[in-house]
Design a protein around this motif. Structure first.
Motif, PDB file in Angstrom:
ATOM      1  N   GLN A 364      24.160 -26.986 -19.074  1.00 23.82           N
ATOM      2  CA  GLN A 364      24.842 -27.877 -19.693  1.00 23.82           C
ATOM      3  C   GLN A 364      25.050 -28.947 -18.548  1.00 23.82           C
ATOM      4  OE1 GLN A 364      25.259 -24.514 -19.815  1.00 23.82           O
ATOM      5  NE2 GLN A 364      26.440 -23.857 -21.370  1.00 23.82           N
ATOM      6  N   LEU A 368      24.003 -32.697 -19.095  1.00 31.44           N
ATOM      7  CA  LEU A 368      24.990 -34.056 -19.278  1.00 31.44           C
ATOM      8  C   LEU A 368      24.335 -35.313 -18.617  1.00 31.44           C
ATOM      9  CD1 LEU A 368      28.578 -32.407 -18.190  1.00 31.44           C
ATOM     10  CD2 LEU A 368      27.903 -33.659 -20.157  1.00 31.44           C
ATOM     11  N   ARG A 372      23.465 -38.735 -20.217  1.00 33.70           N
ATOM     12  CA  ARG A 372      24.110 -40.119 -19.866  1.00 33.70           C
ATOM     13  C   ARG A 372      22.901 -41.282 -19.763  1.00 33.70           C
ATOM     14  NH1 ARG A 372      27.145 -37.489 -15.079  1.00 33.70           N
ATOM     15  NH2 ARG A 372      28.863 -36.813 -16.259  1.00 33.70           N
ATOM     16  N   PRO A 381      28.473 -37.052 -23.908  1.00 31.60           N
ATOM     17  CA  PRO A 381      29.730 -36.096 -23.869  1.00 31.60           C
ATOM     18  C   PRO A 381      30.408 -36.221 -22.443  1.00 31.60           C
ATOM     19  CG  PRO A 381      27.455 -35.031 -24.184  1.00 31.60           C
ATOM     20  CD  PRO A 381      27.334 -36.248 -23.910  1.00 31.60           C
TER      21      PRO A 381
END
Ligand SMILES: Cc1cc2nc3c(=O)[nH]c(=O)nc-3n(C[C@H](O)[C@H](O)[C@H](O)COP(=O)(O)OP(=O)(O)OC[C@H]3O[C@@H](n4cnc5c(N)ncnc54)[C@H](O)[C@@H]3O)c2cc1C
Length: 381
Positions: A364, A368, A372, A381
């Motif tokens: 995860q 992320l 980005r 997120p």
């Protein structure tokens, strides 16, 4: 586009493969059962240059590029992925130190990592802060001209055996800018170690470390005060692709075993590989594995070229461990009952690669980072 290894890299790959098959592979399962790291292992790896890969030659290292480091990780991991933790952490810590420490500090610290007399750990994760490492709590409390380290770290690879650690501690206010890095002697009597009993990677001595007022001075401060978090994050951009190749190496070994078994094991009067139901799943896994391998090397190649490599490295970090797990799973099924016993290395390979879905940042967290880049910071997120 030039695609492939140069002559030196191919020669090096073969040398590492021969060393790993002879010296490491025979201990892979017995070290797991004993849940211990053989004391001679760091020197053995150092003897063929594997702990000094990212260390400049003037400090006794190989000054290898990132692709070459990945090749070493892949070949060592085919034989013993747990031994490769030593290569990985030495490379990661060397990169952090070379990028941030002074010449005088490097001269003090790096030669003993290169010659295998010092095992260094990367000491970041805490019981309350893993993915959210920027908010870590272990404090460096001012004490005269230096500090005292107070708090707890956990999940530290080689924590039971490490001589030194790059320890991340809070010297300032909240968040990433309050974190500094120190190179710490872990034999100080105020460091207490507790072993962790793991499903996989059992030979690496993962441990919790309790720091009860360990003194550190400016001589042990790595880089500027407050710059510690940035330095480790830059290192992760690189180590995540190396970890990908460690997983690829494990899966390649499993796939090779499965292909050989498919050629030799017979069912219904013919080799099982001649049944599409056996061959095609292996083909599908071989295809995924090739994709994972290319992604890892692309990240390392980009680093060597001075190009942005964070996206490929973080793609590799979630994709390679997961893919490797699926490959080993399929290999185990190919062996039928013969894969299920603990005399086969396949169950251990499955446990060992799964650790990398967590270690050095979870899937995860890697996603992320990629999100980005793909969506832009404001939309991720
Ligand atoms: C084999 C192994 C070796 C390791 N070696 C080291 C080492 O040498 N040094 C070291 O410092 N650490 C090490 N670690 C620790 C590792 O880096 C951490 O476990 C990892 O960063 C995750 O932190 P955590 O376990 O605290 O999980 P948490 O941060 O508590 O996360 C728990 C779950 O929530 C998910 N999650 C958290 N935040 C988000 C979010 N924002 N969005 C989506 N999902 C989220 C995570 O992905 C995970 O599934 C090792 C771990 C393992 C398993």
């Amino acid at each position: 586009m030039h695609y492939g290894l140069d002559e030196d890299q191919e020669l090096f790959r073969r040398e590492v493969a021969a060393f790993a098959a002879k010296e490491l592979a025979p201990h892979y399962q017995s070290d797991d059962r004993a849940a211990r790291m053989r004391p001679e292992l760091p020197r053995q790896l150092a003897g063929v240059g594997l702990t000094g890969l990212r260390i400049p030659e003037r400090f006794g290292g190989q000054a290898a590029d990132a692709v070459t480091t990945g090749l070493a990780a892949e070949e060592v991991s085919k034989a013993d992925v747990n031994a490769c933790y030593l290569l990985l952490v030495a490379a990661l810590n060397s990169d952090i130190l070379v990028g941030n420490a002074s010449e005088e500090q490097l001269a003090r610290w790096l030669p003993s990592i290169a010659d295998g007399s010092t095992v260094s750990a990367l000491v970041l994760t805490e019981p309350g802060h893993g993915s959210d490492a920027a908010n870590l709590a272990l404090r460096a409390v001012p004490d005269g001209a230096g500090w005292r380290l107070v708090g707890e770290k956990t999940s530290i690879s080689t924590g039971m055996v490490a001589d030194t650690g790059v320890v991340f501690a809070r010297t300032g206010g909240p968040g990433a800018r309050g974190v500094s890095a120190f190179y710490v002697d872990l034999h100080d009597g105020r460091v207490a170690r507790t072993p962790l009993d793991d499903h996989g990677g059992r030979a690496i001595g993962r441990a919790s470390l309790h720091f009860d007022g360990v003194p550190v001075s400016r001589d042990e401060l790595v880089g500027a005060e407050g710059a510690g978090f940035v330095s480790v994050m830059q290192g992760f951009d690189y180590s995540r692709a190396v970890i990908g190749l460690m997983c690829v190496g494990v899966a390649e070994a499993a796939l090779e075993d499965a292909l050989e078994y498919a050629r030799t094991r017979e069912a219904f009067g013919r080799p099982i590989g001649t049944h599409q139901g056996v061959a095609f799943p292996l083909v599908e896994q071989a295809t995924r594995l090739a994709a994972a391998r290319h992604l890892c090397y692309e990240a390392l190649w980009r680093k060597d070229q001075g190009l942005e490599h964070s996206v490929a490295a973080n793609m590799a970090k979630w994709f390679a461990p997961k893919t490797a797990g699926e490959v080993v799973h399929q290999a185990l099924l190919t062996f039928g009952h013969a894969g299920w016993g603990t005399d086969s290395p396949l169950g251990q390979r499955l446990r060992d690669v799964m650790a990398f879905e967590i270690a050095d940042g979870t899937a995860q967290v890697a996603k992320l980072v990629v999100a980005r880049h793909l969506l832009g910071r404001g939309f991720a997120p």
